[in-house]
Scaffold this active site. Structure first.
Site, PDB file in Angstrom:
ATOM      1  N   GLU A 152     -10.411 -24.779 129.213  1.00  0.00           N
ATOM      2  CA  GLU A 152     -10.661 -25.130 130.595  1.00  0.00           C
ATOM      3  C   GLU A 152     -11.655 -26.218 131.194  1.00  0.00           C
ATOM      4  OE1 GLU A 152     -13.086 -24.087 132.602  1.00  0.00           O
ATOM      5  OE2 GLU A 152     -13.822 -22.682 130.847  1.00  0.00           O
ATOM      6  N   PHE A 153     -11.148 -27.142 131.852  1.00  0.00           N
ATOM      7  CA  PHE A 153     -12.741 -27.757 132.538  1.00  0.00           C
ATOM      8  C   PHE A 153     -12.220 -27.886 133.604  1.00  0.00           C
ATOM      9  CE2 PHE A 153     -10.372 -29.778 128.599  1.00  0.00           C
ATOM     10  CZ  PHE A 153     -11.534 -29.514 127.900  1.00  0.00           C
ATOM     11  N   LEU A 271     -26.553 -36.990 135.881  1.00  0.00           N
ATOM     12  CA  LEU A 271     -27.748 -37.867 135.934  1.00  0.00           C
ATOM     13  C   LEU A 271     -28.461 -36.600 136.801  1.00  0.00           C
ATOM     14  CD1 LEU A 271     -27.274 -41.227 134.597  1.00  0.00           C
ATOM     15  CD2 LEU A 271     -28.051 -40.027 133.394  1.00  0.00           C
ATOM     16  N   CYS A 281     -21.639 -21.198 131.901  1.00  0.00           N
ATOM     17  CA  CYS A 281     -21.882 -22.057 131.203  1.00  0.00           C
ATOM     18  C   CYS A 281     -22.190 -23.100 130.005  1.00  0.00           C
ATOM     19  CB  CYS A 281     -19.754 -23.121 131.617  1.00  0.00           C
ATOM     20  SG  CYS A 281     -18.270 -21.914 132.388  1.00  0.00           S
TER      21      CYS A 281
HETATM   22  C1  UDX Z   1     -18.898 -26.219 133.954  1.00  0.00           C
HETATM   23  C2  UDX Z   1     -18.312 -27.847 133.400  1.00  0.00           C
HETATM   24  O1  UDX Z   1     -18.280 -28.764 134.097  1.00  0.00           O
HETATM   25  C3  UDX Z   1     -16.346 -27.443 133.845  1.00  0.00           C
HETATM   26  O2  UDX Z   1     -16.021 -28.354 132.986  1.00  0.00           O
HETATM   27  C4  UDX Z   1     -16.458 -26.230 132.643  1.00  0.00           C
HETATM   28  O3  UDX Z   1     -15.604 -26.325 132.113  1.00  0.00           O
HETATM   29  C5  UDX Z   1     -17.332 -25.181 133.044  1.00  0.00           C
HETATM   30  O4  UDX Z   1     -18.616 -25.047 132.985  1.00  0.00           O
HETATM   31  P1  UDX Z   1     -19.922 -25.584 136.007  1.00  0.00           P
HETATM   32  O5  UDX Z   1     -20.489 -24.719 135.219  1.00  0.00           O
HETATM   33  O6  UDX Z   1     -19.339 -24.953 137.045  1.00  0.00           O
HETATM   34  O7  UDX Z   1     -19.171 -25.776 135.041  1.00  0.00           O
HETATM   35  O8  UDX Z   1     -21.261 -26.156 136.475  1.00  0.00           O
HETATM   36  P2  UDX Z   1     -21.470 -27.381 137.134  1.00  0.00           P
HETATM   37  O9  UDX Z   1     -20.884 -28.278 137.861  1.00  0.00           O
HETATM   38  O10 UDX Z   1     -21.190 -28.090 135.527  1.00  0.00           O
HETATM   39  O11 UDX Z   1     -22.636 -27.395 136.620  1.00  0.00           O
HETATM   40  C6  UDX Z   1     -23.704 -26.925 135.967  1.00  0.00           C
HETATM   41  C7  UDX Z   1     -25.214 -26.855 136.233  1.00  0.00           C
HETATM   42  O12 UDX Z   1     -25.778 -28.535 135.433  1.00  0.00           O
HETATM   43  C8  UDX Z   1     -25.441 -26.627 137.295  1.00  0.00           C
HETATM   44  O13 UDX Z   1     -26.350 -25.977 137.556  1.00  0.00           O
HETATM   45  C9  UDX Z   1     -26.213 -27.506 138.294  1.00  0.00           C
HETATM   46  O14 UDX Z   1     -26.622 -27.290 139.348  1.00  0.00           O
HETATM   47  C10 UDX Z   1     -26.391 -28.219 136.921  1.00  0.00           C
HETATM   48  N1  UDX Z   1     -26.257 -29.983 137.118  1.00  0.00           N
HETATM   49  C11 UDX Z   1     -25.170 -30.982 137.339  1.00  0.00           C
HETATM   50  C12 UDX Z   1     -27.686 -30.733 137.127  1.00  0.00           C
HETATM   51  O15 UDX Z   1     -29.032 -30.033 136.871  1.00  0.00           O
HETATM   52  N2  UDX Z   1     -27.467 -32.164 137.200  1.00  0.00           N
HETATM   53  C13 UDX Z   1     -26.737 -32.608 137.740  1.00  0.00           C
HETATM   54  O16 UDX Z   1     -26.574 -33.679 137.872  1.00  0.00           O
HETATM   55  C14 UDX Z   1     -25.137 -32.349 137.712  1.00  0.00           C
END
Ligand code: UDX
Length: 451
Positions: A152-153, A271, A281
């Site tokens: 899953e993504f 970024l 995840c």
């Molecule tokens: C992630 C993947 O994006 C998704 O494709 C996968 O299958 C499941 O894991 P998710 O865990 O819902 O999804 O979170 P995501 O939106 O990817 O963000 C992850 C973390 O990174 C968050 O804590 C977010 O705040 C942080 N983040 C994200 C940053 O600190 N900076 C960014 O630029 C983007």
């Protein structure tokens, strides 16, 4: 098609609901009988945009049902999607005991051939082990099992959108027939045969690019998932080191990463510097990937650094808090945001909770606000004062910490909040505000990577 979904967590529920919306007959099961009871009563146990509407219409249309009897669920489907948890062990290795237990139950309960699809994130080679386990547990019976990997993504908060608008659907298979079965399952989405629930009001989904349907080996499919999430985590840590550098040199990380991202080879997403990544995840996937690499003799240095940088974010934030507040003990601190990111109630591995834990240990008096994350946090930190209204949490506060990028916090009226705070001090862990504007309003304002 008839589909069974084992595990009604974020991934399982979204997968089950969306496949039902796409026209399949779905039976979901979960080890947690309470959860099944809730679902049968029409309640949605998690917060996920649009999930409630689809579950409701699928239930009313008879396309989805829930049972606590795993045997019943296993027998109902031609394809069985395994969506159980694969949490990290102490060592970082993925704990696959739930997958193993499901394999045992599938082998014991199935009366006809099944396509067993791994949806949970698992390390490479799990599919091969699953195949062996199914054969061993069914002890040479007549029922045939084929295994496939279909990672899953789905981002929490936009999981329903992501399900209906994928950039790619990856299927790792042992035989072409399994790939065709999976293509059939995803056909309504691949051919955009209907307007998805996210765009229902608008009549149709915007014509985006068609999703690629990629058929790979099972090992590759499993690796694609870990490699993708780890790369995104690496990108975030890279931006965070740039932020550290900007602070030392006197540059602005937002300007730097924006310009970097305009190069299509880099891209603007992931970024964003700040408190770093959390959730169920990225932290566990990075750890599991490092562990998998080590198990085959590959030292994944770059990912170890990614993890290290991410952990340092909490320390950096605490340093900023200490520098600004001097003594933390007895100070009233308002925490805005507990969930690991916006638009979710998920607080697992949330950076905010790490910060909260440390501040409580130091004797701070905390008030918190989060649109969806407070229910979970209450059980871990009952000593915090929780407020639906962020302005209430900010009353008489010596400092405000912004830990999650919720829209309500982005749009907060700081003029109004400032009037009730004991000290106009904001420490922004998500770089949500313009430093100059905050200072114009009379705030002491600290963030990441901006002068
Ligand atoms: C992630 C993947 O994006 C998704 O494709 C996968 O299958 C499941 O894991 P998710 O865990 O819902 O999804 O979170 P995501 O939106 O990817 O963000 C992850 C973390 O990174 C968050 O804590 C977010 O705040 C942080 N983040 C994200 C940053 O600190 N900076 C960014 O630029 C983007």
């Amino acid at each position: 098609m008839r589909i069974s979904v084992i595990g009604c967590g974020y991934v399982g529920l979204v997968t089950g609901a969306c496949l039902a919306e796409a026209g399949h007959d779905v039976v979901c099961t979960d080890i947690n009988a309470e959860r099944i009871k809730m679902l049968n009563a029409g309640e949605v146990p998690i917060y996920e945009l649009h999930l409630g509407e689809i579950l409701d219409s699928a239930r009313k249309g008879g396309k989805i049902s829930y049972t606590a009897d795993i045997g019943e669920a296993i027998r109902a489907g031609d394809a069985i999607f395994i969506c159980v948890g694969t949490p990290p062990k102490e060592s970082g290795e993925a704990d696959l005991s739930a997958i193993d237990s499901v394999a045992r139950q599938i082998a014991a309960e199935a009366k006809s051939s099944k396509l067993v699809v791994e949806k949970s994130t698992v390390p490479a080679r799990t599919g091969l082990e699953l195949s062996r386990a199914l054969a061993a547990y069914s002890r040479g019976g007549n029922v045939r099992f084929r295994v496939a990997s279909n990672p899953e993504f789905l981002r929490e908060g936009t999981a329903v959108y992501d399900f209906f608008h994928p950039d790619r659907i990856v299927v790792g298979v042992e035989d072409p027939a399994a790939a065709e079965e999976l293509r059939e399952i995803y056909r309504p989405i691949l051919e955009k045969q209907f307007s998805c629930p996210v765009h229902k009001g608008a009549g149709a989904c915007p014509a985006g690019p068609k999703a690629e349907f990629l058929v790979t080996t099972i090992n590759s499919a499993e690796l694609i998932k870990h490699a993708s999430n780890s790369f995104l985590a690496l990108k975030i840590s890279y931006a965070n080191v740039i932020a550290d550098l900007c602070e030392r040199i006197g540059a602005d990380v937002e300007e730097v990463t924006h310009a970097m991202g305009l190069d299509p080879r880099i891209g603007t997403q992931f970024l964003k510097a700040g408190l770093g990544f959390g959730g169920f995840c990225f932290p566990k996937d990075v750890q599991a990937f490092i562990h998998l690499a080590a198990s085959v003799g590959v030292d994944f240095e770059i990912l170890k650094a990614t993890e290290r940088v991410n952990k340092q974010r909490i320390e950096r934030f605490l340093e900023k808090i200490h520098k600004a507040l001097w003594v933390v003990k007895g100070k009233k601190i308002a925490v805005l945001g507990l969930a690991f990111k916006a638009n979710t109630d998920d607080i697992r591995f949330a950076p905010a909770l790490e910060v909260v834990k440390k501040l409580l240990e130091e004797g701070a008096v905390l008030a918190a606000s989060d649109p969806e994350g407070m229910t979970g946090a209450r059980t871990i930190f009952p000593q915090i004062a929780y407020h639906e209204d962020p302005y209430e949490a900010l009353k008489n506060a010596d400092a405000a910490l912004v830990c999650t990028e919720w829209d309500v916090f982005k749009k907060l009226d700081w003029e109004r909040a400032g009037k009730t705070m004991a000290r106009k001090l904001v420490l922004d862990g998500r770089n949500l505000y313009v430093p100059g504007k905050m200072r114009e309003m009379g705030f002491e304002y600290y963030c990441f990577g901006r002068a």
